[in-house]
Design a protein around this motif. Structure first.
Motif, PDB file in Angstrom:
ATOM      1  N   LEU A   1      21.443  31.597  57.432  1.00  0.00           N
ATOM      2  CA  LEU A   1      21.025  32.872  57.997  1.00  0.00           C
ATOM      3  C   LEU A   1      21.081  32.811  59.510  1.00  0.00           C
ATOM      4  O   LEU A   1      20.901  31.740  60.102  1.00  0.00           O
ATOM      5  CB  LEU A   1      19.595  33.199  57.547  1.00  0.00           C
TER       6      LEU A   1
ATOM      7  N   ASP B   1      22.979  37.729  57.092  1.00  0.00           N
ATOM      8  CA  ASP B   1      22.481  37.437  55.747  1.00  0.00           C
ATOM      9  C   ASP B   1      23.454  36.504  55.033  1.00  0.00           C
ATOM     10  O   ASP B   1      24.588  36.316  55.470  1.00  0.00           O
ATOM     11  CB  ASP B   1      22.338  38.729  54.942  1.00  0.00           C
TER      12      ASP B   1
ATOM     13  N   GLU C   1      18.048  37.422  53.088  1.00  0.00           N
ATOM     14  CA  GLU C   1      17.980  38.034  54.406  1.00  0.00           C
ATOM     15  C   GLU C   1      16.826  37.431  55.198  1.00  0.00           C
ATOM     16  O   GLU C   1      15.721  37.272  54.672  1.00  0.00           O
ATOM     17  CB  GLU C   1      17.759  39.537  54.228  1.00  0.00           C
TER      18      GLU C   1
END
Length: 159
Positions: free
Chosen positions: A45, A72, A77
């Motif tokens: 991420l 993401d 996320e």
């Protein structure tokens, strides 16, 4: 009367130098950049990271950071990450510092929720000028759900 005039003249000469020294030695710094978070579960991420710190001495600082997700991975996320650290600094030269830091951090992901844990790491800062620098660092976040390595590159402005 001559003494008062001399003291007034001296204070007018010394005051600007004192104010300049005060402005240059507040010890406050801010930084902004990009952080790549790599979790044990395989998620990679990315986030925009901001930091605010205060140099307590030439070798000790405290800093807080916050990251907000911009990249993401496979449905995971990064919502945010916040941390507070004590930083030990080793000025190698006027233009280069090494540092290590330890503190606590909290990360929140979707799905996944939030985790709190110990965070520690190391890095280096190249000081381009007395106020501007480039910082690179690695931080390991030890969470109950697994470890997260964070690699960061940022611009630093000292005040």
């Amino acid at each position: 009367m001559k003494l008062q005039i001399a003291l007034a003249a001296a204070s007018m000469l010394v005051a600007p130098a004192f104010m300049t020294a005060q402005a240059q030695s507040t010890g406050v710094y801010v930084s902004g950049g990009y952080t790549q978070f790599e979790g044990d579960g395989g998620a990679n991420l990315g986030g925009i990271t901001g930091r605010v710190g205060v140099n307590l001495t030439p070798n000790i600082a405290i800093e807080g950071e916050g990251s907000f997700g911009v990249k993401d991975d496979s449905g995971t996320e990064l919502d945010n990450e916040f941390g507070a650290f004590v930083v030990g600094k080793l000025p190698v030269s006027p233009s280069f510092d090494l540092f290590a830091r330890v503190g606590a951090a909290r990360i929140e992901t979707s799905p996944g929720g939030s985790e709190d844990g110990l965070a520690y790491g190391a890095g280096a800062q190249w000081n381009l000028t007395a106020q501007d620098g480039i910082r690179g660092d690695w931080t390991r976040h030890d969470y109950d759900a697994g470890d997260v390595d964070a690699w960061s590159l940022s611009y630093v402005r000292s005040f």
